[in-house]
Design a protein around this motif. Structure first.
Motif, PDB file in Angstrom:
ATOM      1  N   ARG A  15       0.835  -1.213   0.000  1.00 56.52           N
ATOM      2  CA  ARG A  15       0.000   0.000   0.000  1.00 56.52           C
ATOM      3  C   ARG A  15       0.864   1.255   0.000  1.00 56.52           C
ATOM      4  O   ARG A  15       0.550   2.227  -0.685  1.00 56.52           O
ATOM      5  N   LYS A  16       1.946   1.228   0.769  1.00 58.72           N
ATOM      6  CA  LYS A  16       2.835   2.392   0.837  1.00 58.72           C
ATOM      7  C   LYS A  16       3.486   2.646  -0.519  1.00 58.72           C
ATOM      8  O   LYS A  16       3.553   3.791  -0.978  1.00 58.72           O
ATOM      9  N   GLU A  17       3.956   1.573  -1.188  1.00 55.63           N
ATOM     10  CA  GLU A  17       4.557   1.727  -2.508  1.00 55.63           C
ATOM     11  C   GLU A  17       3.549   2.270  -3.514  1.00 55.63           C
ATOM     12  O   GLU A  17       3.873   3.142  -4.319  1.00 55.63           O
ATOM     13  N   LYS A  18       2.319   1.755  -3.467  1.00 58.14           N
ATOM     14  CA  LYS A  18       1.275   2.216  -4.386  1.00 58.14           C
ATOM     15  C   LYS A  18       0.969   3.689  -4.138  1.00 58.14           C
ATOM     16  O   LYS A  18       0.812   4.474  -5.079  1.00 58.14           O
ATOM     17  N   GLU A  19       0.901   4.079  -2.873  1.00 58.95           N
ATOM     18  CA  GLU A  19       0.629   5.473  -2.535  1.00 58.95           C
ATOM     19  C   GLU A  19       1.741   6.382  -3.047  1.00 58.95           C
ATOM     20  O   GLU A  19       1.482   7.457  -3.591  1.00 58.95           O
ATOM     21  N   GLU A  20       3.002   5.934  -2.891  1.00 56.07           N
ATOM     22  CA  GLU A  20       4.130   6.727  -3.375  1.00 56.07           C
ATOM     23  C   GLU A  20       4.094   6.872  -4.892  1.00 56.07           C
ATOM     24  O   GLU A  20       4.381   7.947  -5.425  1.00 56.07           O
ATOM     25  N   ARG A  21       3.730   5.800  -5.610  1.00 57.92           N
ATOM     26  CA  ARG A  21       3.624   5.878  -7.077  1.00 57.92           C
ATOM     27  C   ARG A  21       2.517   6.855  -7.477  1.00 57.92           C
ATOM     28  O   ARG A  21       2.691   7.665  -8.393  1.00 57.92           O
ATOM     29  N   THR A  22       1.382   6.787  -6.773  1.00 57.98           N
ATOM     30  CA  THR A  22       0.261   7.677  -7.082  1.00 57.98           C
ATOM     31  C   THR A  22       0.645   9.128  -6.841  1.00 57.98           C
ATOM     32  O   THR A  22       0.356  10.004  -7.666  1.00 57.98           O
ATOM     33  N   GLU A  54       2.869  10.369  -9.596  1.00 58.34           N
ATOM     34  CA  GLU A  54       2.097  10.660 -10.806  1.00 58.34           C
ATOM     35  C   GLU A  54       1.368  12.001 -10.680  1.00 58.34           C
ATOM     36  O   GLU A  54       1.351  12.797 -11.625  1.00 58.34           O
ATOM     37  N   PHE A  55       0.774  12.261  -9.518  1.00 61.55           N
ATOM     38  CA  PHE A  55       0.095  13.542  -9.312  1.00 61.55           C
ATOM     39  C   PHE A  55       1.074  14.707  -9.392  1.00 61.55           C
ATOM     40  O   PHE A  55       0.758  15.760  -9.950  1.00 61.55           O
ATOM     41  N   ARG A  56       2.268  14.540  -8.841  1.00 60.00           N
ATOM     42  CA  ARG A  56       3.283  15.602  -8.907  1.00 60.00           C
ATOM     43  C   ARG A  56       3.653  15.904 -10.359  1.00 60.00           C
ATOM     44  O   ARG A  56       3.821  17.064 -10.728  1.00 60.00           O
ATOM     45  N   LYS A  57       3.780  14.853 -11.162  1.00 66.61           N
ATOM     46  CA  LYS A  57       4.095  15.047 -12.583  1.00 66.61           C
ATOM     47  C   LYS A  57       2.985  15.837 -13.273  1.00 66.61           C
ATOM     48  O   LYS A  57       3.247  16.759 -14.045  1.00 66.61           O
ATOM     49  N   ILE A  58       1.731  15.494 -12.976  1.00 61.94           N
ATOM     50  CA  ILE A  58       0.590  16.187 -13.578  1.00 61.94           C
ATOM     51  C   ILE A  58       0.591  17.655 -13.159  1.00 61.94           C
ATOM     52  O   ILE A  58       0.420  18.563 -13.980  1.00 61.94           O
ATOM     53  N   VAL A  59       0.802  17.908 -11.865  1.00 56.65           N
ATOM     54  CA  VAL A  59       0.815  19.288 -11.358  1.00 56.65           C
ATOM     55  C   VAL A  59       1.970  20.057 -11.978  1.00 56.65           C
ATOM     56  O   VAL A  59       1.810  21.217 -12.383  1.00 56.65           O
ATOM     57  N   ASP A  60       3.147  19.437 -12.075  1.00 52.11           N
ATOM     58  CA  ASP A  60       4.306  20.109 -12.676  1.00 52.11           C
ATOM     59  C   ASP A  60       4.040  20.456 -14.141  1.00 52.11           C
ATOM     60  O   ASP A  60       4.422  21.528 -14.610  1.00 52.11           O
ATOM     61  N   ARG A  61       3.389  19.546 -14.865  1.00 61.17           N
ATOM     62  CA  ARG A  61       3.081  19.820 -16.274  1.00 61.17           C
ATOM     63  C   ARG A  61       2.053  20.943 -16.396  1.00 61.17           C
ATOM     64  O   ARG A  61       2.122  21.766 -17.286  1.00 61.17           O
ATOM     65  N   THR A  62       1.109  20.944 -15.466  1.00 57.28           N
ATOM     66  CA  THR A  62       0.027  21.924 -15.555  1.00 57.28           C
ATOM     67  C   THR A  62       0.457  23.298 -15.050  1.00 57.28           C
ATOM     68  O   THR A  62       0.229  24.314 -15.702  1.00 57.28           O
ATOM     69  N   LEU A  63       1.079  23.352 -13.874  1.00 61.28           N
ATOM     70  CA  LEU A  63       1.416  24.621 -13.242  1.00 61.28           C
ATOM     71  C   LEU A  63       2.888  25.004 -13.408  1.00 61.28           C
ATOM     72  O   LEU A  63       3.259  26.112 -13.054  1.00 61.28           O
ATOM     73  N   GLY A  64       3.689  24.083 -13.869  1.00 63.28           N
ATOM     74  CA  GLY A  64       5.106  24.367 -14.032  1.00 63.28           C
ATOM     75  C   GLY A  64       5.915  23.721 -12.920  1.00 63.28           C
ATOM     76  O   GLY A  64       5.396  23.431 -11.835  1.00 63.28           O
ATOM     77  N   PRO A  65       7.215  23.508 -13.174  1.00 63.83           N
ATOM     78  CA  PRO A  65       8.083  22.878 -12.172  1.00 63.83           C
ATOM     79  C   PRO A  65       8.142  23.692 -10.886  1.00 63.83           C
ATOM     80  O   PRO A  65       8.094  24.908 -10.889  1.00 63.83           O
TER      81      PRO A  65
END
Length: 106
Positions: A81-88, A91-102
């Motif tokens: 569960r911890k590994e899955k949460e870290e992967r999720t 992924e959200f950080r990547k989406i936010v970085d793409r949307t709002l910038g690094p």
């Protein structure tokens, strides 16, 4: 398990983990190697001659094994569960970085 007395499961688990034979009723206070020594000398120890007592001992040993297996499984599930949460989160950080910038996630 329900058939075990308070503290009995922990005591049996200690015997199982150390690879020792679990003492039966009447053998309490003797070490596993002492019991084995007496049996090799020809003494019939408590429970050795009774199929019912052996069945009870095996059932209690299986309860200990089951408890250990359940604990190990719970640890594995928690790690998964911890590994899955870290992967999720990654992924959200990547989406936010793409949307709002690094640097937007910090």
């Amino acid at each position: 398990g329900k058939a075990l007395l308070p503290g009995e499961g922990a005591a049996m688990a200690a015997y199982v983990q150390s690879g020792e034979r679990i003492p039966r009723r009447g053998e309490i206070g003797l070490a596993s190697n002492e019991i084995d020594k007496y049996e090799k000398l020809g003494y019939v120890m408590s429970g050795s001659r009774h199929a019912r007592m052996n069945a009870i001992r095996e059932r209690k040993e299986n309860q200990v094994y089951s408890a250990e297996e359940q604990a190990a499984l719970a640890i594995l599930k928690q790690e998964d569960r911890k590994e899955k949460e870290e992967r999720t989160l990654a992924e959200f950080r990547k989406i936010v970085d793409r949307t709002l910038g690094p640097g937007a996630t910090e």
